[in-house]
Design a protein around this motif. Structure first.
Motif, PDB file in Angstrom:
ATOM      1  N   VAL A 154       0.832  -1.203   0.000  1.00 13.65           N
ATOM      2  CA  VAL A 154       0.000   0.000   0.000  1.00 13.65           C
ATOM      3  C   VAL A 154       0.869   1.257   0.000  1.00 13.65           C
ATOM      4  N   ARG A 155       1.965   1.246   0.725  1.00 16.86           N
ATOM      5  CA  ARG A 155       2.877   2.394   0.710  1.00 16.86           C
ATOM      6  C   ARG A 155       3.396   2.653  -0.709  1.00 16.86           C
ATOM      7  N   ARG A 156       3.730   1.568  -1.407  1.00 15.61           N
ATOM      8  CA  ARG A 156       4.236   1.714  -2.773  1.00 15.61           C
ATOM      9  C   ARG A 156       3.154   2.267  -3.703  1.00 15.61           C
ATOM     10  N   LEU A 157       1.939   1.745  -3.596  1.00 15.72           N
ATOM     11  CA  LEU A 157       0.844   2.206  -4.456  1.00 15.72           C
ATOM     12  C   LEU A 157       0.558   3.690  -4.238  1.00 15.72           C
ATOM     13  N   LEU A 158       0.578   4.122  -2.976  1.00 19.18           N
ATOM     14  CA  LEU A 158       0.327   5.532  -2.669  1.00 19.18           C
ATOM     15  C   LEU A 158       1.476   6.409  -3.155  1.00 19.18           C
ATOM     16  N   ALA A 159       2.707   5.952  -2.952  1.00 18.57           N
ATOM     17  CA  ALA A 159       3.866   6.748  -3.350  1.00 18.57           C
ATOM     18  C   ALA A 159       3.941   6.912  -4.863  1.00 18.57           C
ATOM     19  N   GLU A 160       3.564   5.887  -5.582  1.00 20.45           N
ATOM     20  CA  GLU A 160       3.615   5.934  -7.047  1.00 20.45           C
ATOM     21  C   GLU A 160       2.404   6.619  -7.658  1.00 20.45           C
ATOM     22  N   GLY A 161       1.385   6.909  -6.841  1.00 18.13           N
ATOM     23  CA  GLY A 161       0.184   7.560  -7.350  1.00 18.13           C
ATOM     24  C   GLY A 161      -0.766   6.634  -8.065  1.00 18.13           C
ATOM     25  N   ALA A 162      -0.588   5.319  -7.911  1.00 16.06           N
ATOM     26  CA  ALA A 162      -1.435   4.365  -8.624  1.00 16.06           C
ATOM     27  C   ALA A 162      -2.900   4.480  -8.219  1.00 16.06           C
ATOM     28  N   LEU A 163      -3.156   4.815  -6.961  1.00 19.46           N
ATOM     29  CA  LEU A 163      -4.528   4.908  -6.454  1.00 19.46           C
ATOM     30  C   LEU A 163      -5.096   6.316  -6.603  1.00 19.46           C
ATOM     31  N   GLY A 164      -4.313   7.231  -7.162  1.00 15.01           N
ATOM     32  CA  GLY A 164      -4.739   8.620  -7.257  1.00 15.01           C
ATOM     33  C   GLY A 164      -4.417   9.361  -5.964  1.00 15.01           C
ATOM     34  N   ARG A 165      -4.811  10.598  -5.920  1.00 16.02           N
ATOM     35  CA  ARG A 165      -4.492  11.448  -4.776  1.00 16.02           C
ATOM     36  C   ARG A 165      -5.294  11.038  -3.545  1.00 16.02           C
ATOM     37  N   PRO A 166      -4.640  10.844  -2.375  1.00 16.71           N
ATOM     38  CA  PRO A 166      -5.388  10.563  -1.140  1.00 16.71           C
ATOM     39  C   PRO A 166      -6.221  11.784  -0.747  1.00 16.71           C
ATOM     40  N   LEU A 167      -7.492  11.556  -0.426  1.00 12.79           N
ATOM     41  CA  LEU A 167      -8.399  12.664  -0.144  1.00 12.79           C
ATOM     42  C   LEU A 167      -8.887  12.685   1.301  1.00 12.79           C
ATOM     43  N   VAL A 168      -9.387  11.548   1.770  1.00 13.34           N
ATOM     44  CA  VAL A 168     -10.001  11.461   3.098  1.00 13.34           C
ATOM     45  C   VAL A 168      -9.467  10.211   3.795  1.00 13.34           C
ATOM     46  N   ALA A 169      -9.150  10.336   5.085  1.00 12.23           N
ATOM     47  CA  ALA A 169      -8.627   9.182   5.817  1.00 12.23           C
ATOM     48  C   ALA A 169      -9.266   9.093   7.196  1.00 12.23           C
ATOM     49  N   HIS A 170      -9.242   7.908   7.747  1.00 16.02           N
ATOM     50  CA  HIS A 170      -9.740   7.660   9.101  1.00 16.02           C
ATOM     51  C   HIS A 170      -8.771   6.720   9.791  1.00 16.02           C
ATOM     52  N   CYS A 171      -8.400   7.049  11.011  1.00 10.84           N
ATOM     53  CA  CYS A 171      -7.476   6.245  11.809  1.00 10.84           C
ATOM     54  C   CYS A 171      -8.139   5.967  13.155  1.00 10.84           C
ATOM     55  N   GLN A 172      -8.328   4.712  13.467  1.00  8.24           N
ATOM     56  CA  GLN A 172      -9.135   4.332  14.631  1.00  8.24           C
ATOM     57  C   GLN A 172      -8.408   3.293  15.472  1.00  8.24           C
ATOM     58  N   THR A 173      -8.240   3.588  16.741  1.00  8.38           N
ATOM     59  CA  THR A 173      -7.780   2.605  17.716  1.00  8.38           C
ATOM     60  C   THR A 173      -8.776   2.637  18.856  1.00  8.38           C
ATOM     61  N   THR A 174      -9.791   1.806  18.770  1.00  4.05           N
ATOM     62  CA  THR A 174     -10.852   1.780  19.776  1.00  4.05           C
ATOM     63  C   THR A 174     -10.785   0.439  20.502  1.00  4.05           C
ATOM     64  N   TRP A 175     -10.161   0.465  21.656  1.00  4.07           N
ATOM     65  CA  TRP A 175      -9.939  -0.731  22.463  1.00  4.07           C
ATOM     66  C   TRP A 175     -10.699  -0.613  23.782  1.00  4.07           C
ATOM     67  N   TYR A 176     -10.589  -1.649  24.607  1.00  2.07           N
ATOM     68  CA  TYR A 176     -11.306  -1.666  25.886  1.00  2.07           C
ATOM     69  C   TYR A 176     -10.352  -2.051  27.010  1.00  2.07           C
ATOM     70  N   ARG A 177     -10.308  -1.221  28.034  1.00  6.90           N
ATOM     71  CA  ARG A 177      -9.521  -1.518  29.225  1.00  6.90           C
ATOM     72  C   ARG A 177     -10.405  -1.263  30.434  1.00  6.90           C
ATOM     73  N   ASP A 178     -10.493  -2.256  31.332  1.00 11.35           N
ATOM     74  CA  ASP A 178     -11.421  -2.164  32.455  1.00 11.35           C
ATOM     75  C   ASP A 178     -10.749  -1.544  33.681  1.00 11.35           C
ATOM     76  N   THR A 179     -11.506  -1.487  34.770  1.00  9.02           N
ATOM     77  CA  THR A 179     -10.999  -0.882  35.994  1.00  9.02           C
ATOM     78  C   THR A 179      -9.793  -1.637  36.539  1.00  9.02           C
ATOM     79  N   ALA A 180      -9.799  -2.953  36.409  1.00  9.42           N
ATOM     80  CA  ALA A 180      -8.680  -3.750  36.903  1.00  9.42           C
ATOM     81  C   ALA A 180      -7.388  -3.389  36.178  1.00  9.42           C
ATOM     82  N   TYR A 181      -7.477  -3.072  34.901  1.00 11.65           N
ATOM     83  CA  TYR A 181      -6.297  -2.680  34.131  1.00 11.65           C
ATOM     84  C   TYR A 181      -5.654  -1.440  34.742  1.00 11.65           C
ATOM     85  N   TYR A 182      -6.474  -0.471  35.130  1.00 12.56           N
ATOM     86  CA  TYR A 182      -5.953   0.769  35.692  1.00 12.56           C
ATOM     87  C   TYR A 182      -5.691   0.695  37.196  1.00 12.56           C
TER      88      TYR A 182
END
Length: 387
Positions: A154-182
Motif C-alpha cells: 500500500v505504501r508503494r501504491l500511494l507513493a507511485e500515485g497508482a490509487l490517485g491522490r489521497p483525499l479522506v482518511a480515518h485512523c481508529q484505535t478503539t480498544w477496551y480496558r477495564d478498571t482492573a487494568y488501571y
C-alpha cells in the motif's frame, strides 16, 4: 547464568559473525515479542542473544534460563562493558527509555526501543543527540505495524500515485480496558505511563497512517476522561490535515467493548482499508476500486505477494540489515520522532483548544517537556508538604 568481570575480546567485524544482542527488561513484551523474533533470527544465523538485564534478579535469571541466554545482569552499565553488544532491545517502561538508550549509545550499541519511545519530545531529542554522526550507532523505535507485505504494498501504491491522490482518511484505535487494568499503580499516570490511549495505544495506528500519507501540517483535537479515575485521558478525537491536503479523523479510545484497529484512506481511484486488532496480514487489507478502474489494474493492486505479517520480526530483519550496512534505519531520527510529535500536538490542541501546527512545539513550550503541558485539570496534582 553468570557474568565475568573480565571483558571478552572485542567482537570480530559484523560481516564475519551474528549481531550480538542484549535485552533490557524481561517482562511480557520481551518474552512475547522480542525474544521469539531474536531466536528466529538466531536460528538463521543472524543474531546471537548474549545477555539480558533486569533490576529483578530472579526475573532475569528465569528469563535467561527459559530463553537460553548465557548472561544475566542487574546492572546495565556492567553488562554493556562486559558483553559489548552490537544492539540492545529496550523493553522497559517509557520513563526508563531515555537513560537506558543513552547508556547503550554511549557504549557504541545500536538501540531498538519499545514504544512509546520516551515521555516527551525533549527526551527524544536528548537521545538523538547521542547518536553517531555517520553510520551509527542509531536508536530506532518499535513501530512494527509499518512493516510486512501489506503495508509495503500500500505504501508503494500511494507513493507511485497508482490509487490517485489521497483525499479522506480515518485512523481508529478503539480498544477496551477495564478498571482492573488501571488498578496497576503506574497506569494512567503522566509520570509513569507517559500518556493515555493516544500515547500508549493509538500511537501505532497513527504512526502507520503517517508512514503511508507523509507529513501532517495541523491538528485540532479534543480529549476526555469519561470513565476511568486516571490523570490522563481515556478517549481522544482529532482532525488532521496533511501537507498534500488529505483530511483525516483520528479516534483513540480504551472505552470500546467492540475492539478494532482501523485505517481507511479514500483516494481518487480507490479506497484502501486495513481492519485488524494487534497486528495485520495480507488478508486484513481491502482495496475497493472506483468506477472505471480496469480489472487488470485492480489485480496488480491486490497482489501483495507472499504474506509477511506485521511483526517485531519483520521490523527487526530490516533493522539488522541497516545495522550491517551502517545506514540509518526506518523509525529512527526525524522519522521516529514524527509520531511522538503528532501525539504531543494532539494533547496540546485538546488541552488548549487551539489548532497546533507541525514544528511549533520546541524548547520553551511547556508541551515540549510534559505531554500535559501543565494544563489545568490535566497536569498531575501537586501535593504540598505539611508546614
Amino acid at each position: 547464568m553468570s557474568s565475568s568481570h573480565i571483558p571478552p575480546p572485542r567482537p570480530a567485524p559484523l560481516a564475519d559473525r551474528p549481531v550480538r544482542v542484549a535485552v533490557i527488561g524481561t517482562g511480557a513484551i520481551a518474552r512475547g515479542s522480542h525474544l521469539p523474533a531474536l531466536r528466529q533470527l538466531a536460528a538463521e544465523g543472524g543474531t546471537e542473544v548474549v545477555a539480558a538485564v533486569d533490576i529483578d534478579a530472579a526475573a532475569v535469571e528465569a528469563f535467561c534460563a527459559e530463553g537460553g541466554v548465557p548472561h544475566a545482569y542487574t546492572d546495565l552499565e556492567r553488562m554493556l562493558a562486559e558483553r559489548r553488544p552490537d544492539l540492545v532491545t529496550v523493553c522497559t517502561p517509557p520513563t526508563l527509555h531515555r537513560e537506558q538508550s543513552v547508556a547503550a549509545l554511549r557504549a557504541g550499541a545500536w538501540v531498538w526501543c519499545e514504544k512509546p519511545p520516551v515521555p516527551t519530545l525533549a527526551e527524544y531529542d536528548a537521545v538523538q543527540a547521542e547518536e553517531g554522526a555517520e553510520s551509527g550507532p542509531y536508536s530506532s523505535i518499535v513501530f512494527q505495524h509499518r512493516f510486512g507485505s501489506g503495508a509495503r504494498q500500500v505504501r508503494r501504491l500511494l507513493a507511485e500515485g497508482a490509487l490517485g491522490r489521497p483525499l479522506v482518511a480515518h485512523c481508529q484505535t478503539t480498544w477496551y480496558r477495564d478498571t482492573a487494568y488501571y488498578a496497576v499503580p503506574w497506569r494512567g499516570r503522566w509520570g509513569t505511563e507517559g500518556g493515555g490511549p493516544a500515547m500508549g495505544h493509538g500511537i501505532h495506528q497513527m504512526d502507520l497512517l503517517l508512514d503511508l500519507l507523509g507529513p501532517w501540517s495541523e491538528v485540532r483535537a479534543m480529549a476526555g476522561r469519561l470513565v476511568h479515575d486516571v490523570e490522563t485521558e481515556d478517549v481522544s478525537t482529532a482532525l488532521l490535515r496533511f501537507d498534500g491536503g488529505t483530511l483525516a479523523t483520528v479516534v483513540n479510545s480504551v472505552l470500546s467493548p467492540d475492539e478494532v484497529s482501523r485505517i481507511r484512506i479514500d483516494c481518487e481511484r480507490a479506497t484502501v482499508e486495513l481492519t485488524h486488532l494487534y497486528g495485520h496480514s495480507n488478508a486484513d487489507w481491502r482495496i475497493t476500486p472506483a468506477p472505471g478502474v480496469t480489472a487488470d489494474e485492480v489485480a496488480v493492486w491486490r497482489d501483495f505477494g507472499p504474506d509477511e505479517p506485521s511483526s517485531h520480526l519483520a521490523q527487526l530483519r530490516e533493522l539488522l540489515a541497516a545495522l550491517r550496512a551502517g545506514t540509518r534505519p526506518r523509525g529512527s531520527g526525524a522519522d521516529g520522532r514524527t509520531s511522538l510529535e503528532l501525539v504531543t500536538s494532539l494533547y496540546k490542541s485538546a488541552f488548549t483548544g487551539a489548532t497546533v501546527r507541525r514544528g511549533e512545539i520546541g524548547p520553551g513550550d511547556p508541551y515540549y517537556t510534559a505531554l500535559h503541558g501543565g494544563a489545568p485539570g490535566w497536569a498531575p496534582a501537586v501535593v504540598e508538604a505539611a508546614v
